[in-house]
Design an enzyme around this catalytic site. Structure first.
Site, PDB file in Angstrom:
ATOM      1  N   ALA A  10       0.813  -1.229   0.000  1.00 45.20           N
ATOM      2  CA  ALA A  10       0.000   0.000   0.000  1.00 45.20           C
ATOM      3  C   ALA A  10       0.844   1.275   0.000  1.00 45.20           C
ATOM      4  O   ALA A  10       0.712   2.132  -0.894  1.00 45.20           O
ATOM      5  CB  ALA A  10      -0.925  -0.016   1.214  1.00 45.20           C
ATOM      6  N   ARG A  21       3.758   9.373 -11.837  1.00 45.68           N
ATOM      7  CA  ARG A  21       2.690  10.136 -12.502  1.00 45.68           C
ATOM      8  C   ARG A  21       3.023  11.620 -12.553  1.00 45.68           C
ATOM      9  O   ARG A  21       2.839  12.272 -13.565  1.00 45.68           O
ATOM     10  CB  ARG A  21       1.366   9.917 -11.753  1.00 45.68           C
ATOM     11  CG  ARG A  21       0.148  10.353 -12.533  1.00 45.68           C
ATOM     12  CD  ARG A  21      -1.146   9.747 -12.055  1.00 45.68           C
ATOM     13  NE  ARG A  21      -1.371   9.899 -10.635  1.00 45.68           N
ATOM     14  CZ  ARG A  21      -1.440   8.888  -9.791  1.00 45.68           C
ATOM     15  NH1 ARG A  21      -1.289   7.656 -10.199  1.00 45.68           N
ATOM     16  NH2 ARG A  21      -1.649   9.108  -8.507  1.00 45.68           N
ATOM     17  N   GLU A  32      10.944  -5.322  -3.799  1.00 38.22           N
ATOM     18  CA  GLU A  32       9.907  -6.029  -3.014  1.00 38.22           C
ATOM     19  C   GLU A  32      10.374  -7.470  -2.780  1.00 38.22           C
ATOM     20  O   GLU A  32      10.732  -8.182  -3.706  1.00 38.22           O
ATOM     21  CB  GLU A  32       8.561  -5.977  -3.756  1.00 38.22           C
ATOM     22  CG  GLU A  32       7.491  -6.943  -3.275  1.00 38.22           C
ATOM     23  CD  GLU A  32       7.173  -6.872  -1.777  1.00 38.22           C
ATOM     24  OE1 GLU A  32       7.027  -5.774  -1.242  1.00 38.22           O
ATOM     25  OE2 GLU A  32       7.090  -7.967  -1.144  1.00 38.22           O
ATOM     26  N   SER A  38       0.905  -4.607  -4.042  1.00 36.98           N
ATOM     27  CA  SER A  38      -0.359  -3.889  -4.051  1.00 36.98           C
ATOM     28  C   SER A  38      -1.594  -4.780  -3.871  1.00 36.98           C
ATOM     29  O   SER A  38      -2.451  -4.841  -4.736  1.00 36.98           O
ATOM     30  CB  SER A  38      -0.467  -3.130  -5.378  1.00 36.98           C
ATOM     31  OG  SER A  38      -1.392  -2.098  -5.285  1.00 36.98           O
ATOM     32  N   CYS A  42      -6.685  -6.153   3.994  1.00 37.41           N
ATOM     33  CA  CYS A  42      -7.921  -5.910   4.760  1.00 37.41           C
ATOM     34  C   CYS A  42      -9.059  -6.837   4.313  1.00 37.41           C
ATOM     35  O   CYS A  42      -9.979  -7.118   5.079  1.00 37.41           O
ATOM     36  CB  CYS A  42      -8.366  -4.465   4.596  1.00 37.41           C
ATOM     37  SG  CYS A  42      -7.011  -3.300   4.816  1.00 37.41           S
ATOM     38  N   ASN A 302      -1.913   4.294   2.917  1.00 42.24           N
ATOM     39  CA  ASN A 302      -2.193   4.857   1.589  1.00 42.24           C
ATOM     40  C   ASN A 302      -1.952   6.358   1.548  1.00 42.24           C
ATOM     41  O   ASN A 302      -1.364   6.879   0.603  1.00 42.24           O
ATOM     42  CB  ASN A 302      -3.623   4.527   1.166  1.00 42.24           C
ATOM     43  CG  ASN A 302      -3.724   3.111   0.635  1.00 42.24           C
ATOM     44  OD1 ASN A 302      -3.334   2.835  -0.486  1.00 42.24           O
ATOM     45  ND2 ASN A 302      -4.202   2.194   1.459  1.00 42.24           N
ATOM     46  N   TRP A 431     -33.651  14.094  14.701  1.00 38.37           N
ATOM     47  CA  TRP A 431     -32.426  14.267  15.488  1.00 38.37           C
ATOM     48  C   TRP A 431     -31.654  12.966  15.344  1.00 38.37           C
ATOM     49  O   TRP A 431     -32.037  11.946  15.913  1.00 38.37           O
ATOM     50  CB  TRP A 431     -32.736  14.525  16.966  1.00 38.37           C
ATOM     51  CG  TRP A 431     -33.336  15.860  17.254  1.00 38.37           C
ATOM     52  CD1 TRP A 431     -34.658  16.135  17.408  1.00 38.37           C
ATOM     53  CD2 TRP A 431     -32.635  17.099  17.418  1.00 38.37           C
ATOM     54  NE1 TRP A 431     -34.845  17.474  17.655  1.00 38.37           N
ATOM     55  CE2 TRP A 431     -33.601  18.089  17.675  1.00 38.37           C
ATOM     56  CE3 TRP A 431     -31.298  17.476  17.384  1.00 38.37           C
ATOM     57  CZ2 TRP A 431     -33.271  19.432  17.889  1.00 38.37           C
ATOM     58  CZ3 TRP A 431     -30.974  18.801  17.596  1.00 38.37           C
ATOM     59  CH2 TRP A 431     -31.950  19.769  17.841  1.00 38.37           C
TER      60      TRP A 431
HETATM   61  C1  LIG Z   1      -6.064  -9.401   8.004  1.00 33.32           C
HETATM   62  C2  LIG Z   1      -5.873  -7.915   7.981  1.00 33.32           C
HETATM   63  C3  LIG Z   1      -6.974  -7.088   7.965  1.00 33.32           C
HETATM   64  C4  LIG Z   1      -6.801  -5.708   7.946  1.00 33.32           C
HETATM   65  N1  LIG Z   1      -7.908  -4.913   7.914  1.00 33.32           N
HETATM   66  C5  LIG Z   1      -7.758  -3.567   7.861  1.00 33.32           C
HETATM   67  C6  LIG Z   1      -8.897  -2.726   7.769  1.00 33.32           C
HETATM   68  O1  LIG Z   1     -10.042  -3.196   7.737  1.00 33.32           O
HETATM   69  N2  LIG Z   1      -8.695  -1.386   7.711  1.00 33.32           N
HETATM   70  C7  LIG Z   1      -7.439  -0.831   7.720  1.00 33.32           C
HETATM   71  O2  LIG Z   1      -7.304   0.397   7.637  1.00 33.32           O
HETATM   72  N3  LIG Z   1      -6.334  -1.631   7.784  1.00 33.32           N
HETATM   73  C8  LIG Z   1      -6.460  -2.964   7.864  1.00 33.32           C
HETATM   74  N4  LIG Z   1      -5.346  -3.774   7.906  1.00 33.32           N
HETATM   75  C9  LIG Z   1      -4.008  -3.156   7.929  1.00 33.32           C
HETATM   76  C10 LIG Z   1      -3.468  -2.873   6.524  1.00 33.32           C
HETATM   77  O3  LIG Z   1      -3.523  -4.018   5.746  1.00 33.32           O
HETATM   78  C11 LIG Z   1      -2.026  -2.386   6.640  1.00 33.32           C
HETATM   79  O4  LIG Z   1      -2.043  -1.193   7.407  1.00 33.32           O
HETATM   80  C12 LIG Z   1      -1.395  -2.115   5.284  1.00 33.32           C
HETATM   81  O5  LIG Z   1      -1.242  -3.294   4.558  1.00 33.32           O
HETATM   82  C13 LIG Z   1      -0.016  -1.485   5.461  1.00 33.32           C
HETATM   83  O6  LIG Z   1       0.555  -1.277   4.215  1.00 33.32           O
HETATM   84  P1  LIG Z   1       2.132  -1.093   4.081  1.00 33.32           P
HETATM   85  O7  LIG Z   1       2.406  -0.877   2.630  1.00 33.32           O
HETATM   86  O8  LIG Z   1       2.606  -0.076   5.035  1.00 33.32           O
HETATM   87  O9  LIG Z   1       2.768  -2.453   4.599  1.00 33.32           O
HETATM   88  P2  LIG Z   1       2.615  -3.970   4.164  1.00 33.32           P
HETATM   89  O10 LIG Z   1       1.247  -4.242   3.651  1.00 33.32           O
HETATM   90  O11 LIG Z   1       3.113  -4.752   5.312  1.00 33.32           O
HETATM   91  O12 LIG Z   1       3.620  -4.098   2.947  1.00 33.32           O
HETATM   92  C14 LIG Z   1       5.006  -4.000   3.107  1.00 33.32           C
HETATM   93  C15 LIG Z   1       5.718  -4.667   1.950  1.00 33.32           C
HETATM   94  O13 LIG Z   1       7.125  -4.577   2.159  1.00 33.32           O
HETATM   95  C16 LIG Z   1       7.743  -5.813   1.823  1.00 33.32           C
HETATM   96  N5  LIG Z   1       8.992  -5.909   2.583  1.00 33.32           N
HETATM   97  C17 LIG Z   1       9.128  -6.048   3.929  1.00 33.32           C
HETATM   98  N6  LIG Z   1      10.441  -6.101   4.265  1.00 33.32           N
HETATM   99  C18 LIG Z   1      11.137  -5.988   3.126  1.00 33.32           C
HETATM  100  C19 LIG Z   1      12.539  -5.987   2.815  1.00 33.32           C
HETATM  101  N7  LIG Z   1      13.456  -6.089   3.763  1.00 33.32           N
HETATM  102  N8  LIG Z   1      12.912  -5.872   1.506  1.00 33.32           N
HETATM  103  C20 LIG Z   1      11.979  -5.758   0.530  1.00 33.32           C
HETATM  104  N9  LIG Z   1      10.641  -5.751   0.767  1.00 33.32           N
HETATM  105  C21 LIG Z   1      10.236  -5.867   2.048  1.00 33.32           C
HETATM  106  C22 LIG Z   1       6.713  -6.849   2.222  1.00 33.32           C
HETATM  107  O14 LIG Z   1       6.926  -8.066   1.529  1.00 33.32           O
HETATM  108  C23 LIG Z   1       5.414  -6.158   1.830  1.00 33.32           C
HETATM  109  O15 LIG Z   1       5.022  -6.442   0.516  1.00 33.32           O
HETATM  110  C24 LIG Z   1      -5.488  -5.165   7.931  1.00 33.32           C
HETATM  111  C25 LIG Z   1      -4.371  -6.015   7.938  1.00 33.32           C
HETATM  112  C26 LIG Z   1      -4.559  -7.381   7.970  1.00 33.32           C
HETATM  113  C27 LIG Z   1      -3.348  -8.284   7.976  1.00 33.32           C
END
Ligand SMILES: Cc1cc2nc3c(=O)[nH]c(=O)nc-3n(C[C@H](O)[C@H](O)[C@H](O)COP(=O)(O)OP(=O)(O)OC[C@H]3O[C@@H](n4cnc5c(N)ncnc54)[C@H](O)[C@@H]3O)c2cc1C
Length: 442
Positions: A10, A21, A32, A38, A42, A302, A431
């Site tokens: 995300a 863009r 990655e 992507s 959730c 996001n 209300w």
């Molecule tokens: C089951 C579940 C349900 C959820 N429901 C909700 C919801 O309803 N509402 C909400 O707001 N949020 C929800 N979340 C939380 C949300 O999914 C996360 O906040 C979001 O995915 C975070 O995005 P991110 O890109 O920061 O990290 P991540 O999604 O953790 O992505 C990080 C990426 O970095 C890569 N990476 C890690 N270390 C390395 C490295 N050393 N080298 C290269 N790549 C690496 C990983 O492989 C991964 O692809 C939920 C999460 C889960 C697991």
């Protein structure tokens, strides 16, 4: 300029897409670790539940689309170190070959991983954390193989969404083991009680104040969960005890919170020049507490990712308005929260008051209104709204967004009580529950 992103979900892909863009000539490289980019974690509980059987729908945008847009996306690349002086990162590719990549601006967007504590027996088969698509597919398969008993360890959002998934998958015996004395502890205790009642109504056994001591097994497969008080048979165990930021690969030289999350300011800058961080690996700036906090939500990831993209292009961005707004459904009940609950007000020494009201979701003479419980927290001195929690069988969760706007804008409960909210009998009362709660605040 060369913009290097570590992590392709995300936060990372929002930033990479934004930069490409807005500035097509900028070289954008994404490293990655896995072969997925992507995707919507959730949505995974609903896939596990069988409400959606197409895992591919979780893939929001595919690698090919990013490549076609000029993002140099490299999959299977595990970043193992960063040298902030030389402005390089080290990584191994999918063939195990080591590489060094330079950057002008770096975004760390490595997210978080479910905690897997070193409890005896934890490496056995049929013990599942949930974060990735592969984990979701494996867990779903296990639930569809007619397990007699599932034990969920951890009663937070993900554990409760997966309890619903187990109910929908018709698992005959479901246990939740929670070390604290209540479920859903980001909410105030009365909401924890409501969610417990709803789960018990659906046959789930709740064990509060119990710690897992070991996972028992046979032939390397889990058979039971032993706690400090009891032992529960388990064909499947779901681990949902929280997440840890993926920042261990970064040695000294960058500021972190106690849990390892990278400290960022409101423009996603870390303590190191030209290094930004966004999403679950980073802090987010709390609007109400005016400091960096760890709030691992897709909503923040996001927004932070997109704005980090703008920031590396030199735009003056500021995201200092995180409220921790969140919502979930557990069977027949919706729950949502924004801002500070009572426990956070207490912990931060805020002089607060609360009001709790029950009112109807819509006009009494239109079919099927339900009772909504709304609890507000507000500053004692001037009635500025600090937070809201809401629960109800339907039409509850999305109402939290009005409260989020009010908290964001520093409205008093008096102002909120006379906001020009819409009304027609199928949707609200003249209300609305929002106004009733606000006007009940003394
Ligand atoms: C089951 C579940 C349900 C959820 N429901 C909700 C919801 O309803 N509402 C909400 O707001 N949020 C929800 N979340 C939380 C949300 O999914 C996360 O906040 C979001 O995915 C975070 O995005 P991110 O890109 O920061 O990290 P991540 O999604 O953790 O992505 C990080 C990426 O970095 C890569 N990476 C890690 N270390 C390395 C490295 N050393 N080298 C290269 N790549 C690496 C990983 O492989 C991964 O692809 C939920 C999460 C889960 C697991």
């Amino acid at each position: 300029m060369k913009f290097l992103v570590i992590g392709g979900n995300a936060a990372g892909m929002s930033a990479a897409s934004r930069v490409k863009r807005k500035s097509p000539d900028t070289e954008v490289v994404v490293l990655e670790q896995t072969h997925e980019v992507s995707y919507g974690a959730c949505g995974l509980p609903y896939y596990v539940a069988g409400l959606n059987n197409n895992l591919d729908l979780m893939r929001i945008r595919k690698a090919d689309q990013f490549l076609a847009n000029g993002v140099d996306l490299r999959l299977g690349c595990d970043v193992t170190d960063a040298d902030f002086t030389a402005k390089t990162v080290s990584y191994t590719d999918e063939n195990g070959e080591a590489h060094v990549e330079s950057y002008d601006k770096l975004l760390i967007a490595t997210g978080s991983s479910p905690k897997v504590p070193p409890i005896p027996g934890i490496r056995q088969k049929n013990i599942f954390p949930l974060k990735t698509l592969d984990q979701a597919a494996a867990l779903k398969l296990a639930l569809e193989s007619n397990p007699k008993s599932v034990v969920i360890v951890g009663g937070g959002y993900i554990g409760l969404e997966l309890a619903e998934a187990c109910i929908l998958q018709k698992v005959p015996e479901i246990h939740i083991v929670e070390a604290l004395d209540r479920l859903l502890n980001v909410f105030d205790p009365e909401f924890s009680e409501m969610v417990k009642t709803e789960l018990e109504k659906n046959g789930v056994h709740i064990h509060l104040g119990e710690r897992v001591m070991s996972f028992e097994g046979e032939d390397d497969k889990v058979t039971a969960v032993k706690t400090d008080k009891d032992c529960y048979a388990a064909d499947v165990v779901i681990l949902s005890i929280g997440v840890s930021p993926n920042t261990r690969f970064l040695s000294e030289g960058i500021e972190k919170l106690g849990n390892g999350a990278l400290v960022t300011d409101a423009s996603m800058k870390t303590s190191v020049p030209d290094v930004y961080a966004a999403g679950d690996c980073a802090s987010v700036w709390s609007k109400l507490l005016d400091k960096p906090m760890y709030i691992a939500l897709g909503t923040n990831a996001n927004k932070q990712g997109r704005l980090a993209g703008d920031a590396v292009l030199g735009k003056n961005v500021r995201f200092a308005r995180a409220l921790g707004t969140s919502m979930l459904r557990v069977m027949g009940m919706e729950f949502a929260k924004t801002g500070l609950g009572e426990q956070e007000c207490k912990a931060n020494g805020i002089d607060y008051k609360t009001t709790t009201v029950e009112s109807r979701s819509h006009a009494r003479y239109y079919p099927d209104p339900v009772t909504l419980t709304v609890k507000l927290t507000y500053r004692a001195a001037d009635k500025v709204l600090l937070g809201a929690q809401i629960a109800g069988a339907k039409e509850a969760a999305v109402r939290i967004d009005t409260f989020a706007c009010a908290v964001d804008q520093g409205m008093t409960t008096d102002e909120l009580g006379f906001l020009d909210l819409g009304y027609a009998p199928p949707f609200a009362s003249v209300w609305d529950a929002i106004a009733i709660a606000a006007n009940a605040s003394k």
